[in-house]
Design an enzyme around this catalytic site. Sequence first.
Site, PDB file in Angstrom:
ATOM      1  N   VAL A 286       0.831  -1.204   0.000  1.00 36.10           N
ATOM      2  CA  VAL A 286       0.000   0.000   0.000  1.00 36.10           C
ATOM      3  C   VAL A 286       0.867   1.255   0.000  1.00 36.10           C
ATOM      4  CG1 VAL A 286      -1.719   1.326   1.303  1.00 36.10           C
ATOM      5  CG2 VAL A 286      -1.934  -1.155   1.135  1.00 36.10           C
ATOM      6  N   ALA A 287       1.979   1.215   0.722  1.00 36.48           N
ATOM      7  CA  ALA A 287       2.862   2.380   0.814  1.00 36.48           C
ATOM      8  C   ALA A 287       3.554   2.663  -0.508  1.00 36.48           C
ATOM      9  CB  ALA A 287       3.909   2.149   1.903  1.00 36.48           C
ATOM     10  N   ILE A 289       2.594   1.751  -3.682  1.00 36.22           N
ATOM     11  CA  ILE A 289       1.759   2.033  -4.859  1.00 36.22           C
ATOM     12  C   ILE A 289       1.142   3.425  -4.736  1.00 36.22           C
ATOM     13  CG2 ILE A 289      -0.313   1.362  -6.122  1.00 36.22           C
ATOM     14  CD1 ILE A 289       0.223  -1.507  -5.291  1.00 36.22           C
ATOM     15  N   GLU A 291      -1.592   5.142  -5.310  1.00 33.70           N
ATOM     16  CA  GLU A 291      -2.983   4.824  -5.697  1.00 33.70           C
ATOM     17  C   GLU A 291      -3.667   5.932  -6.501  1.00 33.70           C
ATOM     18  OE1 GLU A 291      -2.082   2.290  -2.122  1.00 33.70           O
ATOM     19  OE2 GLU A 291      -1.793   4.391  -2.652  1.00 33.70           O
ATOM     20  N   ASP A 333      -1.983  20.448 -43.151  1.00 38.73           N
ATOM     21  CA  ASP A 333      -2.682  20.735 -44.386  1.00 38.73           C
ATOM     22  C   ASP A 333      -2.383  22.186 -44.769  1.00 38.73           C
ATOM     23  OD1 ASP A 333      -4.387  20.378 -46.517  1.00 38.73           O
ATOM     24  OD2 ASP A 333      -6.188  20.871 -45.386  1.00 38.73           O
ATOM     25  N   ASN A 714      -1.845   8.618   0.823  1.00 37.83           N
ATOM     26  CA  ASN A 714      -1.720   8.435  -0.628  1.00 37.83           C
ATOM     27  C   ASN A 714      -2.920   8.979  -1.406  1.00 37.83           C
ATOM     28  OD1 ASN A 714       0.721   7.220  -0.231  1.00 37.83           O
ATOM     29  ND2 ASN A 714       0.117   5.193  -0.943  1.00 37.83           N
ATOM     30  N   ASP A 718      -2.003  13.496  -0.200  1.00 41.85           N
ATOM     31  CA  ASP A 718      -1.026  13.798  -1.259  1.00 41.85           C
ATOM     32  C   ASP A 718      -1.668  14.237  -2.570  1.00 41.85           C
ATOM     33  OD1 ASP A 718       1.054  13.317   0.388  1.00 41.85           O
ATOM     34  OD2 ASP A 718       1.890  11.620  -0.712  1.00 41.85           O
TER      35      ASP A 718
END
Length: 878
Positions: A286-287, A289, A291, A333, A714, A718
Amino acid sequence: MEVYQKSIPQIIQEYQTYREGLKQQEVQRRLERDGLNEIEQGESASTLQLFIESFKDPMVIVLLIVALVQLFLGEVVESVIIFAVLIINSILSVVQTKKAEDSLNSLRNLSAPAAKVIRDGKTVTIPAKEVVVGDIVVLEAGDYVPADGRLLDTGSLQIEEGMLTGESVPTQKNPDQLVQEVPLGDRTNMVFSGTLVTYGRGEFVVTATGNDTEMGKVADLIHSAGAKQTPLQRKLEDFSKKLGVFILLLSVLIFGIQAVRILFGESQAVQTQLLDAFMFAVAVAVAAIPEALQSIVTIVLSVGTSKMAKKHAIIRKLPAVETLGSTSIICTDKTGTLTQNKMTIVDYFLPNGQTGDFNDQPETWSFDEKRLMQIAVLANDSSINEDGHSIGDPTEVAMVAYSNKMNQPYEDVRKTYPRLGELPFDSDRKLMSTVHNLDGESVLLTKGGPDIVFGRSSKILINGQVEDFTDEHLKALQEQNERFSDRALRVLAFAYKPIAEGQEVTFEDENDLVFVGLMAMIDPPREEVYSAIQEAEAAGIKTVMITGDHKTTARAIARDLNIYKEGDMALTGQELDALSDEELHKDLEKISVYARVSPENKIRIVDAWQKKGKVSAMTGDGVNDAPALKQADIGIAMGSGTDVAKDSAAMVLTDDNFVSIVSAVSVGRNVYNNIKKAIAYLFSGNLGAVIAIIAALLLNWVSPFTALQLLFINLVNDSVPAIALGMEPSEPNIMKQSPRDPNEGIFAGGTLSSVVFRGALIGIAVIISQAIGLQYSADMSIAMAFTTLILARTLQVFPARSNSQTAVQAGFFANKYVIYAFIFCMGLYAMTMVPAIRPIFNIPAEFGLTQWGIAAGLALASVIIMEIGKLVLPSKEG
């Protein structure tokens, strides 16, 4: 042999049809054989399939495993939070994908709703989808062409084919057989599905319906053209895979080490300790990744889209914002993007040698000038509405607009000299004549192709006097016509002839004319495009012109705009087809102009640049551009273009202006820089947490954080500072740098060293804080570690603004959103200190001001050292 190379009798025989049309029984048989005249829609993934696809990301899989395990262990709150985040991200992904899959639907809607066909000798109107191969279709001005076909008969037929060919003016059609092989835009005896009849009439035999039409082939190309991932998408996907595998291995290793210790230890509560060890390993996952990463990247990209919208660039696919920042090739073009999409008179020539421009005082014009302008305005069917919208052929509109510009309102001229008779333009004569009474004299006014008018003239007007048209005059006029042609100017010639009052004119009267002069026109470049191309070049971006126009015209415009330079090459679509892949690869960087190109040519050009590792942007507005817009790294459609082009593109220009592309590139570069800053901020904080967890493992301490604490940091804490970093203003020299290497990693340019340095400092601060907390109790150590981590990660938003400048050097208040984010996060943290909420975050009642002061001091010290490091250690801005 192609259809356009066959004679009309051959076509009638091959398609087993008759000038009286097909019988109903035969129509039914062909409908059963070929199906309806519709473009088939490819199968698209269902909403459920797209939803499931979004869970294939390695980091998502790791989080799913973590959530399931926690649910099994009774940690319901943590697992519900993870599931909620994953589902929200998946829904956002599905919605975005569904919005992008509308190209083929738009193509289907382009089909003509009805068609006039000859069946059993009678002209009937039927639904266009019921048209079959072999049908004889009748066309009139304003009709959409319902299918591809070979013309049998025409009467001044002109068709707007720009959506397929890129040609800026309607094509004059002629049923005559063409022997040589020619590109699509020059097949004047063919008509194509979805194009528009602007003038005249015609009949054709249907040779292709549905997916077999040129429009259908474009649909197939759109379907087969691969939608490209952006550089950031590719990097994040690659990094996610590696990070996911690393996290799984790390978690397994940590659990394995602890399990060995427990199994070979002397403790009796083995089962409980194994469960704690497992939760320790889960905390690591968990720390590590981030999220909220995908959501934050999406939000930062959305901020970029808002900025781009103000610069006339509407982003349809969010990742396109970032892709623009690494664009190194713009395939643009010509008509409407580099030019004004408005034919404009830029020069004229009188036999006395007078050339250049009319002055804007009509009362001072010579007789020759007055007569030239009279013919241009009177032998003319176009008009301009009060709202400024023009009606008619673009070359004729240019003449009446020029008269207005020179302070001689064309409507006044027409009221003074009303039309008394006319000989309409047709493709065989290439002439148009009208009859007027000019100051008491009845005259026939004629305009047309220079060579035709030269050949019909026996007299010439020079300084108000009519003289015999000599070979010397002819040679001088032909040389002047060549000079205009070398400048890619479209030239028309003007003449007149006195006639008897009340005379009924015939085509025979268009002889023995008095030649007056020439007018030259062009679709001129936009003034602002010159500096935009120069700015793009300074930013290391090469501009390539790809157009359906003729090679001479395209090259002249490109040379004027400094796109085509000394030593460069210009190719037609046919010349490109003749090159092997090896030859194209060798000459690619020298080819700056492509003319008369097909949809397949455009895809090949974009693909060739991509094989060279270049990030390519492709502009377009027609159906013929759609496949290449999808194939390109970033497709840019014109706001005035077709829905098909817009649906295939990642970005739409509301003002059809090349300048807006360059402005959008500047925003894109800044957005990418800000995304890197946000990613670095997230990973620095996560690295600090992982370092603290591993240190606790090695020192045989309790895990410094609970899974819920880490999820709170997370996902909630953050996220706001990371989004605030996405609002950083751009560097002043951002458009002086070369395009970013698309293969460059996310952490290139000093970002990795910055992440490691900041992460290590946060980790050390947390380790020291936990060590002090352990002097009180295990619960106190967790509370102090949590406080240090959340404060250090929040304060880190200030050094995260730049890898090379301190927050003071970068302007402490330059990004007010960072200040707001810091205040918001401090408020969030204060909420965790509320007595009723403390138990949820494992913060004991004994945790007081002393412990908070120690944790805050350690967090602040780590951030101060981060800033001092920038002053001591040289760093490359990332």
